[in-house]
Design an enzyme around this catalytic site. Structure first.
Site, short mmCIF file in Angstrom:
data_model
loop_
_atom_site.label_atom_id
_atom_site.label_comp_id
_atom_site.label_asym_id
_atom_site.label_seq_id
_atom_site.Cartn_x
_atom_site.Cartn_y
_atom_site.Cartn_z
N ASN A 71 45.38 42.89 44.23
CA ASN A 71 45.71 41.82 43.29
C ASN A 71 45.75 42.36 41.88
OD1 ASN A 71 43.61 40.44 41.35
ND2 ASN A 71 42.43 41.18 43.11
N GLY A 74 44.54 39.32 36.76
CA GLY A 74 44.32 39.55 35.34
C GLY A 74 43.60 38.43 34.60
N LEU A 75 42.71 37.75 35.30
CA LEU A 75 41.81 36.77 34.68
C LEU A 75 42.50 35.67 33.85
CD1 LEU A 75 38.89 39.13 33.50
CD2 LEU A 75 39.08 37.88 35.64
N CYS A 132 36.36 43.89 36.20
CA CYS A 132 37.69 43.54 36.66
C CYS A 132 38.64 44.71 36.41
CB CYS A 132 38.22 42.30 35.96
SG CYS A 132 39.91 41.91 36.46
C1 LIG Z 1 43.04 36.87 44.08
C2 LIG Z 1 41.72 37.39 43.59
C3 LIG Z 1 41.22 36.96 42.36
C4 LIG Z 1 39.98 37.43 41.89
N1 LIG Z 1 39.50 36.99 40.68
C5 LIG Z 1 38.28 37.39 40.27
C6 LIG Z 1 37.70 36.89 39.07
O1 LIG Z 1 38.26 36.05 38.37
N2 LIG Z 1 36.46 37.35 38.72
C7 LIG Z 1 35.77 38.26 39.47
O2 LIG Z 1 34.65 38.63 39.11
N3 LIG Z 1 36.29 38.75 40.61
C8 LIG Z 1 37.52 38.33 41.03
N4 LIG Z 1 38.02 38.80 42.21
C9 LIG Z 1 37.21 39.72 43.02
C10 LIG Z 1 36.39 38.93 44.04
O3 LIG Z 1 35.52 38.02 43.43
C11 LIG Z 1 35.56 39.84 44.95
O4 LIG Z 1 34.86 40.80 44.20
C12 LIG Z 1 36.33 40.51 46.06
O5 LIG Z 1 37.61 39.98 46.22
C13 LIG Z 1 35.51 40.33 47.33
O6 LIG Z 1 36.08 40.99 48.40
P1 LIG Z 1 36.90 40.22 49.55
O7 LIG Z 1 38.04 39.58 48.85
O8 LIG Z 1 37.34 41.33 50.45
O9 LIG Z 1 36.01 39.23 50.23
C14 LIG Z 1 39.25 38.35 42.68
C15 LIG Z 1 39.76 38.77 43.92
C16 LIG Z 1 40.97 38.30 44.39
C17 LIG Z 1 41.46 38.77 45.74
#
Ligand SMILES: Cc1cc2nc3c(=O)[nH]c(=O)nc-3n(C[C@H](O)[C@H](O)[C@H](O)COP(=O)(O)O)c2cc1C
Length: 312
Positions: A71, A74-75, A132
């Site tokens: 992904n 980008g927050l 991130c």
């Molecule tokens: C689409 C998407 C958006 C994410 N947005 C954030 C976010 O805003 N803040 C953050 O700390 N991690 C974000 N993450 C990371 C997830 O919180 C997490 O660390 C990770 O995806 C966990 O692994 P898994 O998806 O295999 O369960 C995002 C991950 C994905 C796939």
């Protein structure tokens, strides 16, 4: 069958069960209410919120890989004012613990958001997204123990809420980062954020994402994340929320046995929207079948290795 106690203990934060969505993968939970009652989750974790509104990265933002997801979201964020006004009222009615994830580019971004949220009722803890890979200074704080400690200490100084530091796997020694967070006053760590990765489109001969690299999640990286949790459990002594690649109760149990006190699920929600409930049920079944009374009995149990190298 006896009644098993699945309470998850994260320092001063106690959760009714150990399963929660990973930040950024569940919205506010409003779209999911009919599929997953939010009150059945151990906690609700929000998308990371920033000080000012931000649009996030241009698309495409998601790209499927073998057993994984890249992904480059980008927050995107409504900014803290709109978050408090428009989203928090619904979130605090979730009937479970509420963990608000916060992100920034400077330590003062984190402290201003943390101070603001500390005035609001109904928040159980703050998770600091220090890791991130999809924004310009995203890995800045999580790559250097000194900087990481500075942000955590600064936030610790402005809030009485439990502080959870979300760590990056893109470092040589993640246990060192966890120790830096612990010494700076973090109550727990989340391990781990996504792995820096890349996909290239051979027709355009360019990266699939306009920014180039993205963050890799999903089962493809589960063994790497599990090892990170294992290393933190051995090298630091604060509770861990384990994540990356969990799509079943079996995966969650592996993280708990490696040292996680709770687990988060992200990508798995996109494949099976009921996965979090299935994981909670599967953990209960496993405990009943094994005669275990409390979740705590399992946390880090895999470290009780026989012979040299055992730490307990
Ligand atoms: C689409 C998407 C958006 C994410 N947005 C954030 C976010 O805003 N803040 C953050 O700390 N991690 C974000 N993450 C990371 C997830 O919180 C997490 O660390 C990770 O995806 C966990 O692994 P898994 O998806 O295999 O369960 C995002 C991950 C994905 C796939």
């Amino acid at each position: 069958m006896g009644v098993v106690d699945v309470t998850a203990n994260l320092g001063s934060l106690s959760l009714k069960n150990p399963v929660m969505p990973a930040s950024g993968t569940f919205g506010c939970g409003s779209e999911m209410d009919e599929i997953i009652p939010r009150s059945e989750l151990g906690a609700l974790v929000t998308k990371s919120v920033t000080l000012e509104p931000k649009p996030g990265n241009p698309g495409p933002r998601l790209f499927e890989t073998a057993c994984g997801l890249l992904n480059s979201v980008g927050l995107p964020s409504p900014g803290i004012d709109a978050f408090v006004r428009d989203e928090l009222p619904f979130l605090r009615e979730a009937g479970t613990a509420l963990i608000v994830s916060i992100a920034g580019e400077r330590a003062c971004d984190y402290t201003r958001i943390a101070a603001r949220l500390s005035e609001e009722p109904g928040i159980s803890a703050l998770e600091l997204d220090l890791s991130c890979p999809n924004v310009d200074r995203g890995l800045w704080f999580s790559s250097d123990p000194g900087l990481l400690g500075e942000v955590v200490a600064a936030v610790r100084g402005v809030t009485a809420l439990p502080v959870i530091a979300k760590l990056s796997p893109n470092v040589a020694d993640i246990a060192q980062m966890a120790r830096a967070a612990q010494e700076a006053g973090a109550d727990a760590v989340s391990a781990v954020n996504t792995f820096s990765g890349l996909a290239i489109d051979i027709r355009s001969r360019m990266p699939v994402f306009p920014r180039g690299p993205g963050g890799l999640s999903g089962p493809a990286v589960k063994p790497l994340a599990l090892k990170a949790v294992w290393d933190i459990f051995r090298g630091a002594s604060l509770p861990i929320i384990g994540m990356e690649g969990i799509v079943s109760a079996r995966d969650a149990l592996e993280f708990i046995l490696a040292g996680a006190s709770a687990v988060a699920i992200g990508t798995g929600n996109f494949v099976n929207p009921r996965v979090m409930l299935e994981v909670i049920g599967g953990i209960r079944e496993y405990m009943e079948g094994s005669g275990l009374e409390s979740l705590g009995q399992m946390v880090g149990a895999a470290h009780r290795l026989p012979g040299p190298g055992a730490n307990s």
